[in-house]
Design a protein around this motif. Structure first.
Motif, PDB file in Angstrom:
ATOM      1  N   ILE A  89     -84.862  21.548-107.105  1.00  0.00           N
ATOM      2  CA  ILE A  89     -86.210  21.865-106.174  1.00  0.00           C
ATOM      3  C   ILE A  89     -86.082  23.547-106.175  1.00  0.00           C
ATOM      4  O   ILE A  89     -87.106  24.204-106.579  1.00  0.00           O
ATOM      5  N   PRO A  90     -85.019  24.325-106.029  1.00  0.00           N
ATOM      6  CA  PRO A  90     -85.124  25.917-105.825  1.00  0.00           C
ATOM      7  C   PRO A  90     -85.692  26.497-107.259  1.00  0.00           C
ATOM      8  O   PRO A  90     -86.649  27.146-107.065  1.00  0.00           O
ATOM      9  N   PRO A  91     -85.084  26.120-108.260  1.00  0.00           N
ATOM     10  CA  PRO A  91     -85.834  26.702-109.511  1.00  0.00           C
ATOM     11  C   PRO A  91     -87.052  26.344-109.787  1.00  0.00           C
ATOM     12  O   PRO A  91     -87.858  26.983-110.285  1.00  0.00           O
ATOM     13  N   LEU A  92     -87.551  24.980-109.091  1.00  0.00           N
ATOM     14  CA  LEU A  92     -88.924  24.846-109.686  1.00  0.00           C
ATOM     15  C   LEU A  92     -89.878  25.556-108.771  1.00  0.00           C
ATOM     16  O   LEU A  92     -90.989  25.979-109.096  1.00  0.00           O
ATOM     17  N   LEU A  93     -89.499  25.834-107.650  1.00  0.00           N
ATOM     18  CA  LEU A  93     -90.089  26.811-106.370  1.00  0.00           C
ATOM     19  C   LEU A  93     -90.065  28.040-107.118  1.00  0.00           C
ATOM     20  O   LEU A  93     -91.609  28.547-107.034  1.00  0.00           O
ATOM     21  N   HIS A  94     -89.113  28.619-107.924  1.00  0.00           N
ATOM     22  CA  HIS A  94     -89.238  29.917-108.304  1.00  0.00           C
ATOM     23  C   HIS A  94     -90.399  29.994-109.224  1.00  0.00           C
ATOM     24  O   HIS A  94     -90.950  31.064-109.597  1.00  0.00           O
ATOM     25  N   LEU A  95     -90.393  28.795-110.160  1.00  0.00           N
ATOM     26  CA  LEU A  95     -91.376  28.905-111.135  1.00  0.00           C
ATOM     27  C   LEU A  95     -92.748  28.910-110.950  1.00  0.00           C
ATOM     28  O   LEU A  95     -93.678  29.439-111.401  1.00  0.00           O
ATOM     29  N   LEU A  96     -92.990  28.473-109.572  1.00  0.00           N
ATOM     30  CA  LEU A  96     -94.403  28.299-109.083  1.00  0.00           C
ATOM     31  C   LEU A  96     -94.463  29.848-108.666  1.00  0.00           C
ATOM     32  O   LEU A  96     -95.978  30.324-108.669  1.00  0.00           O
ATOM     33  N   GLU A  97     -93.614  30.467-108.245  1.00  0.00           N
ATOM     34  CA  GLU A  97     -94.023  31.822-107.668  1.00  0.00           C
ATOM     35  C   GLU A  97     -93.826  32.845-108.644  1.00  0.00           C
ATOM     36  O   GLU A  97     -94.654  33.959-108.597  1.00  0.00           O
ATOM     37  N   ASP A  98     -93.269  32.560-109.784  1.00  0.00           N
ATOM     38  CA  ASP A  98     -93.255  33.572-110.962  1.00  0.00           C
ATOM     39  C   ASP A  98     -94.397  33.247-111.868  1.00  0.00           C
ATOM     40  O   ASP A  98     -94.093  32.550-112.841  1.00  0.00           O
ATOM     41  N   LYS A  99     -95.540  33.835-111.772  1.00  0.00           N
ATOM     42  CA  LYS A  99     -96.573  33.503-112.643  1.00  0.00           C
ATOM     43  C   LYS A  99     -96.391  34.014-113.986  1.00  0.00           C
ATOM     44  O   LYS A  99     -97.088  33.380-114.890  1.00  0.00           O
ATOM     45  N   ASN A 100     -95.650  34.985-114.220  1.00  0.00           N
ATOM     46  CA  ASN A 100     -95.389  35.541-115.576  1.00  0.00           C
ATOM     47  C   ASN A 100     -94.900  34.705-116.524  1.00  0.00           C
ATOM     48  O   ASN A 100     -94.963  34.841-117.860  1.00  0.00           O
ATOM     49  N   LEU A 101     -94.087  33.707-115.921  1.00  0.00           N
ATOM     50  CA  LEU A 101     -93.468  32.620-116.812  1.00  0.00           C
ATOM     51  C   LEU A 101     -94.544  31.608-117.481  1.00  0.00           C
ATOM     52  O   LEU A 101     -93.945  30.961-118.480  1.00  0.00           O
ATOM     53  N   GLY A 102     -95.404  31.478-116.805  1.00  0.00           N
ATOM     54  CA  GLY A 102     -96.390  30.564-117.267  1.00  0.00           C
ATOM     55  C   GLY A 102     -95.992  29.197-117.324  1.00  0.00           C
ATOM     56  O   GLY A 102     -96.366  28.343-117.988  1.00  0.00           O
ATOM     57  N   MET A 103     -95.096  28.495-116.177  1.00  0.00           N
ATOM     58  CA  MET A 103     -94.733  27.420-116.078  1.00  0.00           C
ATOM     59  C   MET A 103     -95.025  26.585-115.049  1.00  0.00           C
ATOM     60  O   MET A 103     -94.309  25.696-114.475  1.00  0.00           O
ATOM     61  N   ILE A 104     -96.436  26.986-114.303  1.00  0.00           N
ATOM     62  CA  ILE A 104     -96.700  26.102-113.196  1.00  0.00           C
ATOM     63  C   ILE A 104     -97.055  25.164-113.404  1.00  0.00           C
ATOM     64  O   ILE A 104     -96.750  24.063-112.597  1.00  0.00           O
ATOM     65  N   ASP A 105     -97.619  24.636-114.407  1.00  0.00           N
ATOM     66  CA  ASP A 105     -98.057  23.149-114.735  1.00  0.00           C
ATOM     67  C   ASP A 105     -96.656  22.507-114.993  1.00  0.00           C
ATOM     68  O   ASP A 105     -96.680  21.287-114.573  1.00  0.00           O
ATOM     69  N   GLU A 106     -95.594  22.994-115.871  1.00  0.00           N
ATOM     70  CA  GLU A 106     -94.304  22.109-115.729  1.00  0.00           C
ATOM     71  C   GLU A 106     -93.761  21.757-114.533  1.00  0.00           C
ATOM     72  O   GLU A 106     -93.244  20.759-114.320  1.00  0.00           O
ATOM     73  N   ALA A 107     -93.672  23.129-113.681  1.00  0.00           N
ATOM     74  CA  ALA A 107     -92.895  22.728-112.190  1.00  0.00           C
ATOM     75  C   ALA A 107     -93.642  22.055-111.362  1.00  0.00           C
ATOM     76  O   ALA A 107     -93.224  20.979-110.955  1.00  0.00           O
ATOM     77  N   LEU A 108     -95.194  21.761-111.500  1.00  0.00           N
ATOM     78  CA  LEU A 108     -95.900  20.943-110.505  1.00  0.00           C
ATOM     79  C   LEU A 108     -95.643  19.585-111.127  1.00  0.00           C
ATOM     80  O   LEU A 108     -95.584  18.667-110.333  1.00  0.00           O
ATOM     81  N   SER A 109     -95.689  19.307-112.303  1.00  0.00           N
ATOM     82  CA  SER A 109     -95.624  18.008-113.094  1.00  0.00           C
ATOM     83  C   SER A 109     -94.117  17.441-112.641  1.00  0.00           C
ATOM     84  O   SER A 109     -94.088  16.108-112.191  1.00  0.00           O
ATOM     85  N   ILE A 110     -93.275  18.044-112.578  1.00  0.00           N
ATOM     86  CA  ILE A 110     -91.870  17.575-112.236  1.00  0.00           C
ATOM     87  C   ILE A 110     -92.002  17.140-110.609  1.00  0.00           C
ATOM     88  O   ILE A 110     -91.416  16.161-110.376  1.00  0.00           O
ATOM     89  N   LEU A 111     -92.616  18.330-109.842  1.00  0.00           N
ATOM     90  CA  LEU A 111     -92.550  18.060-108.276  1.00  0.00           C
ATOM     91  C   LEU A 111     -93.119  16.829-108.098  1.00  0.00           C
ATOM     92  O   LEU A 111     -93.192  16.143-107.091  1.00  0.00           O
ATOM     93  N   LEU A 112     -94.359  16.391-108.771  1.00  0.00           N
ATOM     94  CA  LEU A 112     -95.061  15.320-108.700  1.00  0.00           C
ATOM     95  C   LEU A 112     -94.409  14.085-108.739  1.00  0.00           C
ATOM     96  O   LEU A 112     -94.703  12.960-108.010  1.00  0.00           O
TER      97      LEU A 112
END
Length: 635
Positions: free
Chosen positions: A520-543
């Motif tokens: 969970i913590p690294p997924l939340l970090h991916l949501l906050e760090d927009k430069n990584l461009g991994m919001i889709d991946e993080a949200l898909s796993i969280l879902l």
């Protein structure tokens, strides 16, 4: 007396009408039962619905045997409502049998909503049925009640397979990563949708053309479907020009009147006259270039017969070539000039000999020879499907698996990458796992170079396409090092880890393992760090994870709700879709989080999404707004 005559006449008319309606209902059920080509994405739902509708036959038979005069206006009205519900079911099932497979996969959730609507209409029609008046027996009433319970239960069931399919399509459409793992996803997607034969692809083209007419023209969704269809055709080795306004025809038929050419002179794949005919293991003849495209697209079957090819060797059909040349000379037809076919056969024989030698050298006592063999096999396994099959058939996989434990980091890196390339082939996935590669790959994932760790994660993703391998990776404790890579790896490493973790988390036990490993913590970090461009991946796993109570407890924080609201307000359409889905799942389980989202200003962005969001986002946003209304958090 006159009043009595009118009443009798009315009853007789109602009885006759009811008999017609019952006969029509029986015909509809018979037609529905004949549908045999349900699309794979909705097959389970279609078969279940057909099975349930067949349960209505005893009810209709009893009503048909009833005295016509006993049927009242209420009874006729109930039968008419049931007919409407059955016609809705028929329309839906027909669409799931003959509609575009790609469209049905893209809109699987919308299609599921249509199934639920059919269930509701059937339940309502059966609830209003005057069973006692119609003389329905206790046994049949119990059968109908059982059917209604099944329909209600079906509305509550969710299907994980749809999420996996959606993830595959998201990866294919993203165009962010051109590595072999993506081609593996594309090939698997074609197999999942059953779009890998020439007949399948032509039928899909026709279905898409019909869809365009129904929609009144082409739009962004249709273009996505056409793009994906084009990729599937490339995999199948088909060179075809598709016009949505004109007839579906191959490049050959546009260029030359094939009806004038003897049928046996035409390649079964392209329908072009053959200039370099070759014979495959089944004895069928094809144009060399066309059958090579077919084989290089990871096919091991004969396109015409569907039989499995015992070997991939191609033998020149000199006799047929001579007949074609004689016919061309007689009819003044000039064949296109092509390179000599003999050199291609020599190359194939040389390649087979080279691969055999390289596999033997994997066990050489000379380190340089062994290292060179691994590097060369890594390169060859990346080039095309035929090489992957040849390497496996020559016993390359067991020797490579042994080298995963060799005390040299570069050899381990080359080896795990070669296995990643080989694992694109479905059969090779099973062989690699059976030879015990998974624990060794996990070991490299924990301890080796950045590139080795990235390719190990990609290999675990590829292997975990098989459900049994998902279990093995979890049992061998492969999830914690993937979570570590997600948190501390390079950008590419994070992407590899995220893709693997998504796939593994489709397994229920692995969800718990991922949460305990600290995902969970690294997924939340991916949501906050927009430069990584991994919001889709993080949200898909969280879902995927949000259905688990432990995950909900961990992410049910105001800061996370605020992040979701920000994404819903200003994210990409796909970001918004996933964020609304996660927020809906959280809100349904904890109304206070819905209130928190409202306080952070989610209402207006949600209203906007219901108008301009993706189809799935609109549905989720509407559901969330309805939930808010029920909670009386908004007027």
């Amino acid at each position: 007396m006159e009043r009595q005559i009118v009443t009798d006449s009315g009853s007789s008319k109602v009885g006759e009408e009811s008999e017609v309606v019952v006969r029509e209902l029986m015909d509809v059920i018979e037609t529905i039962a004949s549908y045999a080509g349900c699309r794979k994405t909705q097959r389970k739902e279609c078969l279940n619905l057909v099975r349930r509708l067949k349960l209505l036959v005893p009810l209709l038979e009893e009503i048909r045997e009833l005295d016509k005069s006993a049927v009242s206006g209420l009874g006729l009205s109930s039968l008419a409502n049931l007919k409407k519900a059955l016609l809705g079911a028929k329309k839906l099932l027909k669409n799931c049998n003959y509609g575009s497979k790609i469209y049905l996969a893209m809109e699987s959730e919308a299609v599921m909503c249509r199934f639920h609507a059919v269930y509701d209409k059937l339940n309502q029609a059966l609830d209003e049925m005057p069973y006692d008046e119609l003389g329905v027996s206790v046994e049949v009433k119990e059968q109908i009640e059982l059917m209604r319970m099944q329909l209600k239960r079906a509305k509550r069931r969710t299907d994980t397979q749809d999420m996996e399919l959606a993830m595959d399509m998201m990866v294919v459409f993203s165009k962010k990563d051109d590595r072999n793992a993506d081609s593996a996803i594309l090939e698997r997607l074609a197999n999942k949708l059953e779009l890998h034969t020439i007949a399948d692809l032509k039928a899909e083209t026709a279905a898409i053309r019909k869809l365009v007419k129904q929609r009144g023209g082409q739009n962004e969704t249709i273009q996505q479907i056409l793009d994906l269809l084009g990729k599937f055709k490339q995999i199948a080795g088909i060179d075809e020009t598709v016009s949505l306004d004109g007839p579906i025809s191959t490049r050959t038929l546009q260029r030359c009147q094939s009806s004038l050419i003897p049928h046996e002179f035409l390649c079964p794949i392209t329908l072009e006259i053959m200039t370099d005919p070759v014979i495959v293991a089944t004895g069928q003849t094809y144009e060399r270039e066309s059958i090579r495209k077919w084989l290089n697209s990871n096919h091991r079957t004969c396109p015409k017969t569907g039989q499995t090819l015992e070997h991939l060797s191609l033998a020149p059909n000199f006799a047929l070539r001579n007949l074609i040349l004689q016919w061309c000379e007689k009819n003044n037809v000039e064949l296109p000039k092509k390179d000599s076919y003999a050199s291609s056969d020599n190359y194939s024989a040389e390649l087979m000999e080279e691969i055999f030698s390289l596999v033997q050298n994997l066990s050489s006592s000379q380190p340089d020879l062994r290292r060179d063999a691994i590097v060369k096999i890594r390169m060859l396994s990346k080039e095309n499907p035929e090489n992957r099959i040849l390497i496996a058939n020559n016993g390359g996989i067991p020797r490579l698996v042994q080298l995963l434990s060799y005390p040299d980091s570069k050899i381990q890196e080359h080896t795990v990458t070669a296995l990643l390339n080989l694992s694109i082939d479905e059969t090779n996935k099973r062989i690699i796992a059976r030879e015990g590669a998974i624990p060794a790959i996990i070991e490299i994932l924990q301890n080796e170079t950045a590139e080795a760790r990235e390719n190990s994660a990609a290999a675990l993703f590829s292997l975990s396409m098989l459900d049994e391998n998902k279990v093995l990776v979890g049992n061998f404790n492969g999830i914690p090092p993937l979570v570590n890579l997600l948190q501390n790896g390079t950008v590419r490493g994070k992407k590899d880890a995220a893709t693997a973790l998504f796939n593994l988390s489709l397994n229920q036990v692995n969800k718990s393992r991922a949460i305990k490993a600290g995902i969970i913590p690294p997924l939340l970090h991916l949501l906050e760090d927009k430069n990584l461009g991994m919001i889709d991946e993080a949200l898909s796993i969280l879902l995927l994870l949000v259905s688990h109570p432990e995950a909900r407890n961990e992410i049910s924080r105001l800061s996370f709700i605020k992040t979701l609201v920000e994404i819903i307000r200003s994210g990409t359409p796909k970001n918004k879709e996933c964020a609304v889905s996660v927020l809906l799942e959280l809100g349904l389980n904890n109304s206070s989080l819905t209130l928190a989202a409202l306080q952070f200003g989610v209402y207006e962005p949600l209203k906007e999404i219901t108008i301009s969001g993706t189809n799935r986002a609109q549905r989720k946003a509407n559901s969330l707004l309805q939930h808010m209304s029920k909670c009386e958090h908004i007027p």
